[in-house]
Write a protein that holds these residues in place. Structure first.
Motif, PDB file in Angstrom:
ATOM      1  N   VAL A 101     -16.136  -5.084 -18.377  1.00 41.44           N
ATOM      2  CA  VAL A 101     -16.879  -5.997 -19.237  1.00 41.44           C
ATOM      3  C   VAL A 101     -17.281  -5.324 -20.551  1.00 41.44           C
ATOM      4  O   VAL A 101     -17.896  -4.246 -20.559  1.00 41.44           O
TER       5      VAL A 101
ATOM      6  N   ARG B  36     -14.920  -6.863 -13.880  1.00 42.30           N
ATOM      7  CA  ARG B  36     -15.106  -8.271 -13.527  1.00 42.30           C
ATOM      8  C   ARG B  36     -13.753  -8.904 -13.285  1.00 42.30           C
ATOM      9  O   ARG B  36     -12.806  -8.709 -14.057  1.00 42.30           O
TER      10      ARG B  36
ATOM     11  N   SER C  46     -12.050 -12.679 -12.572  1.00 47.54           N
ATOM     12  CA  SER C  46     -12.385 -14.110 -12.614  1.00 47.54           C
ATOM     13  C   SER C  46     -11.139 -14.953 -12.790  1.00 47.54           C
ATOM     14  O   SER C  46     -10.148 -14.528 -13.406  1.00 47.54           O
TER      15      SER C  46
ATOM     16  N   LYS D 273     -17.396  -8.781  -8.962  1.00 46.47           N
ATOM     17  CA  LYS D 273     -17.693  -7.610  -9.783  1.00 46.47           C
ATOM     18  C   LYS D 273     -17.588  -6.342  -8.945  1.00 46.47           C
ATOM     19  O   LYS D 273     -18.030  -6.325  -7.787  1.00 46.47           O
TER      20      LYS D 273
ATOM     21  N   GLN E  87     -11.802  -9.966 -20.428  1.00 46.31           N
ATOM     22  CA  GLN E  87     -13.197  -9.610 -20.177  1.00 46.31           C
ATOM     23  C   GLN E  87     -13.813  -8.810 -21.321  1.00 46.31           C
ATOM     24  O   GLN E  87     -14.904  -8.235 -21.170  1.00 46.31           O
TER      25      GLN E  87
END
Length: 388
Positions: A44, A74, A76, A84, A265
């Motif tokens: 991140v 992270r 997603s 995470k 990210q």
């Protein structure tokens, strides 16, 4: 617990090449065990990230000096609950990352019943007229998951997004795989926030080398907005060349911000008073008579509309020869006016248009054909089978 759930160790240790760490991994659906393609994986706000491929596999590479022990990886994807992993868990004992994402339950919004009568108004929004004004581009510094985004200003009210358009100025690659993201502005600075595509399916498009106008149908994703929103193109893959060099029309527009980030990210960088040439056909809904009045440009358009007609043919190759037959049931869409018709048993159609409209012809198993209406006349279209 995180180590037990997300990290499975086997084989050899992580690979270190010239001071660079490289972690291989795969992302799976926690319920079915099937691979999840095009997942965003990154540290991140560190400019370190990547995307999983069609088989859910990925390679996360970074140098130790690029991160700190408190940093977070992270993971997603649309339709799944993000996960995470502390960077501190990525050590020499970790050989392969097996990441299982839990599907995100679809939440049904409250249904409100009303006796108000809503009127539909077809409305074009965005920045169609930026050709020749400037250039927005991706260069070699953009990694997988990098995004180029612009805010689209609209009048407030319920609106369905139907079709996205943009022109392409330069693309030396054989093809570029893109994902379209529609965001809600997150804060007063207008950075992209919540993804408004709640269908659980990515809006994917493969941009071919010869493509100069891109038309993407958004209706299957059922995207609704009530205020300004953000359109973003995300890089998922480049084919036929090692580096990305994609250019789109852009221009200076006071008060309209754009944003970019260089990898999955990563943090967003704001570009003031600048817009990428995205425009959209949408349907605006209102119960207020004044707002329901057709915009001036729409009334002007209806006066200019004329009926065009034509025939759609299906081309089948047989050895060195080609056979042509009339294609019944093909869909002819006027993406500019959000109208569509089907061809009859003889492959014929009639549809209203004005000069400058974008027409698309499609049929299952056939490549789509796009054209810009230059003259109100007779149009013949030829459809070719999609190659396996």
């Amino acid at each position: 617990m995180i180590r037990k759930l997300l990290l499975i160790l086997f084989g050899m240790g992580c690979v270190a090449l010239q001071g660079q760490l490289a972690y291989e991994g795969v992302v799976l659906d926690a319920d079915t065990g099937t691979p999840i393609p095009f997942v965003n994986i990154g540290i991140v706000d560190r400019g370190v990230g990547t995307i999983s491929n069609e088989n859910g596999e990925f390679l996360l590479e970074f140098r130790p000096r690029e991160v700190q022990q408190g940093d977070i990886v992270r993971i997603s994807s649309l339709g799944y609950i993000p996960r995470k992993i502390p960077v501190s868990l990525l050590n020499d004992d970790v050989l392969k990352l097996i990441i299982r994402l839990q599907p995100n339950p679809v939440s049904l919004e409250e249904v409100v019943l009303t006796d108000k009568e809503y009127v539909e108004v077809e409305d074009e929004v965005g920045y169609r007229d930026l050709l020749g004004k400037g250039i927005g581009y991706w260069k070699d510094s953009v990694a997988l998951g990098g995004e180029l985004a612009s805010k689209i200003r609209v009048r407030k009210g319920l609106r369905r997004l139907n079709t996205l358009f943009f022109n392409v100025l330069h693309n030396p690659s054989d093809s570029v795989r893109l994902r379209v993201n529609i965001y809600e502005p997150a804060d007063k600075w207008g950075a992209p926030g919540k993804n408004l595509n709640e269908s659980g399916r990515s809006i994917l498009h493969v941009l071919r080398s010869h493509e100069i106008l891109t038309v993407i149908d958004l209706k299957p994703y059922n995207i609704w907005v009530r205020d300004d929103f953000i359109v973003s193109l995300e890089l998922l893959g480049v084919f036929g060349t090692e580096n990305i060099s994609l250019s789109l029309p852009a221009g200076n527009l006071p008060g309209v911000p754009s944003h970019r980030r260089y990898t999955s990210q990563g943090s967003w960088e704001r570009i003031d008073d600048s817009a990428v040439g995205f425009w959209l056909q949408s349907t605006f809904y209102t119960d207020k008579p004044r707002k329901a009045n057709k915009p001036r440009q729409l009334r002007k358009r209806e006066k200019k509309e004329r009926e065009i007609s034509g025939t759609v043919f299906e081309i089948i190759s047989s050895g060195r020869s080609e056979m042509r037959s009339r294609r019944r049931g093909a869909t002819i869409s006027n993406y500019t006016s959000n109208k569509s018709v089907k061809t009859d048993e003889w492959g014929r159609f009639r549809i209203k248009a004005v000069k400058g409209d974008i027409l698309g012809v499609s049929y299952p198993g056939m490549y789509q054909v796009l054209t810009k209406v230059e003259e109100i006349s007779f149009y013949n279209f030829q459809l070719y089978p999609v190659k396996n």
